[in-house]
Design a protein around this motif. Structure first.
Motif, short mmCIF file in Angstrom:
data_model
loop_
_atom_site.label_atom_id
_atom_site.label_comp_id
_atom_site.label_asym_id
_atom_site.label_seq_id
_atom_site.Cartn_x
_atom_site.Cartn_y
_atom_site.Cartn_z
N ILE A 135 0.83 -1.20 0.00
CA ILE A 135 0.00 0.00 0.00
C ILE A 135 0.87 1.25 0.00
N ARG A 136 2.00 1.20 0.73
CA ARG A 136 2.93 2.33 0.72
C ARG A 136 3.44 2.58 -0.70
N ASN A 137 3.83 1.51 -1.39
CA ASN A 137 4.35 1.64 -2.75
C ASN A 137 3.29 2.18 -3.70
N ASN A 138 2.05 1.71 -3.55
CA ASN A 138 0.96 2.18 -4.41
C ASN A 138 0.71 3.66 -4.18
N ASN A 139 0.71 4.06 -2.91
CA ASN A 139 0.54 5.49 -2.60
C ASN A 139 1.68 6.31 -3.21
N TRP A 140 2.90 5.80 -3.11
CA TRP A 140 4.06 6.54 -3.60
C TRP A 140 3.99 6.70 -5.12
N HIS A 141 3.60 5.66 -5.84
CA HIS A 141 3.48 5.76 -7.29
C HIS A 141 2.42 6.80 -7.68
N THR A 142 1.32 6.82 -6.94
CA THR A 142 0.26 7.78 -7.24
C THR A 142 0.72 9.21 -6.94
N ILE A 143 1.52 9.38 -5.89
CA ILE A 143 2.07 10.70 -5.57
C ILE A 143 2.88 11.22 -6.74
N GLN A 144 3.71 10.35 -7.33
CA GLN A 144 4.54 10.78 -8.45
C GLN A 144 3.68 11.21 -9.64
N MET A 145 2.60 10.46 -9.90
CA MET A 145 1.70 10.82 -11.00
C MET A 145 1.02 12.16 -10.72
N GLU A 146 0.59 12.36 -9.48
CA GLU A 146 -0.09 13.61 -9.13
C GLU A 146 0.88 14.79 -9.17
N LYS A 147 2.14 14.56 -8.85
CA LYS A 147 3.13 15.64 -8.94
C LYS A 147 3.32 16.07 -10.39
N LEU A 148 3.28 15.11 -11.32
CA LEU A 148 3.39 15.44 -12.74
C LEU A 148 2.19 16.28 -13.19
N ILE A 149 0.98 15.91 -12.70
CA ILE A 149 -0.22 16.67 -13.03
C ILE A 149 -0.12 18.08 -12.46
N LEU A 150 0.33 18.19 -11.22
CA LEU A 150 0.46 19.50 -10.58
C LEU A 150 1.48 20.36 -11.31
N SER A 151 2.57 19.75 -11.79
CA SER A 151 3.57 20.49 -12.55
C SER A 151 2.98 21.06 -13.83
N GLN A 152 2.15 20.27 -14.50
CA GLN A 152 1.51 20.75 -15.73
C GLN A 152 0.52 21.88 -15.44
N LEU A 153 -0.19 21.78 -14.33
CA LEU A 153 -1.10 22.85 -13.94
C LEU A 153 -0.32 24.12 -13.60
N HIS A 154 0.83 23.96 -12.93
CA HIS A 154 1.68 25.11 -12.61
C HIS A 154 2.12 25.81 -13.90
N GLN A 155 2.51 25.03 -14.89
CA GLN A 155 2.97 25.59 -16.15
C GLN A 155 1.87 26.40 -16.84
N GLN A 156 0.62 26.05 -16.58
CA GLN A 156 -0.49 26.78 -17.18
C GLN A 156 -0.98 27.93 -16.28
N GLY A 157 -0.28 28.12 -15.17
CA GLY A 157 -0.59 29.27 -14.31
C GLY A 157 -1.53 28.99 -13.16
N TYR A 158 -1.77 27.72 -12.85
CA TYR A 158 -2.71 27.38 -11.77
C TYR A 158 -1.92 26.93 -10.53
N GLN A 159 -2.06 27.71 -9.45
CA GLN A 159 -1.38 27.41 -8.20
C GLN A 159 -2.41 26.98 -7.15
N PRO A 160 -2.10 25.95 -6.35
CA PRO A 160 -3.06 25.50 -5.33
C PRO A 160 -3.26 26.55 -4.24
N ARG A 161 -4.45 26.62 -3.74
CA ARG A 161 -4.74 27.49 -2.60
C ARG A 161 -4.30 26.80 -1.32
N ASP A 162 -4.33 27.52 -0.22
CA ASP A 162 -3.97 26.94 1.08
C ASP A 162 -4.95 25.83 1.44
N ASN A 163 -4.42 24.78 2.05
CA ASN A 163 -5.24 23.67 2.51
C ASN A 163 -5.91 24.08 3.83
N TRP A 164 -7.22 24.28 3.77
CA TRP A 164 -7.94 24.75 4.97
C TRP A 164 -7.82 23.76 6.12
#
Length: 273
Positions: free
Chosen positions: A218-247
């Motif tokens: 489960i740790r490995n599965n979570n880690w692989h998904t984190i890497q995929m989500e980081k790639l998505i977040l990087s692409q969103l950053h490149q298009q000018g979208y920054q995450p808001r603060d986590n309430w």
């Protein structure tokens, strides 16, 4: 007014004027449709921008949650590894014993995958996904979405791999935490392990081994998904979208506070009859 003039020109058999009237009407309708289409397209683009902004926040929150789970899963794995080495003759010190007790408290019962997909699911339901230009971002979001249900099924499948009997009460002793600590940890925790008896019980070691495998997978599965989500977040950053603060993250210390006796209220105080 156009209609009256159009009828008048027909009665006068002024065909040139009739054609001009028709042309004016057609051009007017065409321009009206174009303006309407532009308004619809602008509104759709604004909605897509709002979705992508919310999506950046959702992906960042998901990464944060998974990373905290990975830290917790590693901590459990380390304690389970110490348990196995202790069964082989290692003499744990006090700190190592606490790691073992923590791991055995959480063995075989990891929290479910911390997936956050509300924005992504809403984008699919409303058709907003189709507004994203074909490319890496759209492909990545489609892949993450397709894995959502698969991860839940994977989690249930992994839990079924725990076939060994639960820890025997003659080997593992438990105690209940005070109310002050109960919101930050399990309410019932392991407080002592009789390792001499554990060494003679094959089911104990099997349970530890299976729990170690469960947390590793489960740790490995979570880690692989984190890497995929980081790639998505990087692409969103490149298009000018920054995450808001986590309430939730910002206010977690205020939320995870155990109630005192003065804070506890009866149902009548809450207006419940």
């Amino acid at each position: 007014m156009i209609a009256n003039r159009f009828v008048t020109h027909i009665k006068q058999q002024n065909w040139l004027a009739v054609m001009l009237d028709l042309l004016i009407v057609v051009v007017g309708i065409f321009l009206g449709l174009q303006v309407n289409n532009l308004n619809i397209e602008r509104q759709a683009n604004n909605e897509l921008k709002a979705y992508l902004q919310d999506l950046a926040t959702e992906v960042q929150n998901s990464i944060d949650m998974k990373q905290s789970h990975v830290v917790w899963q590693n901590k459990v794995r380390q304690g389970l590894q110490l348990t196995l080495t202790t069964l082989e003759g290692h003499q744990p010190n006090d700190d190592e014993l606490q790691q073992i007790y923590f791991a055995l408290t959480n063995a075989s019962s990891p929290a479910n995958f911390p997936d956050k997909r509300e924005v992504l699911l809403e984008m699919q339901a409303t058709g907003a996904m189709q507004l994203i230009k074909r490319g890496d971002l759209r492909s990545a979001l489609s892949e993450v979405s397709s894995q959502y249900k698969q991860r839940q099924l994977y989690f249930q499948k992994e839990l079924k791999q725990i076939t060994a009997a639960p820890f025997s009460p003659i080997i593992v002793s438990y105690e209940m935490l005070s109310d002050k600590d109960s919101l930050k940890n399990s309410q019932i925790i392991v407080s002592k392990v009789d390792f001499e008896k554990a060494k003679q019980d094959p089911a104990f070691k099997l349970r530890v081994l299976q729990s170690f495998s469960l947390y590793t997978n489960i740790r490995n599965n979570n880690w692989h998904t984190i890497q995929m989500e980081k790639l998505i977040l990087s692409q969103l950053h490149q298009q000018g979208y920054q995450p808001r603060d986590n309430w939730l993250k910002t206010n977690i210390d205020k939320i995870l506070v155990a109630p005192s006796s003065d804070d506890l209220v009866s149902s009548n105080d809450l207006g419940v009859q």
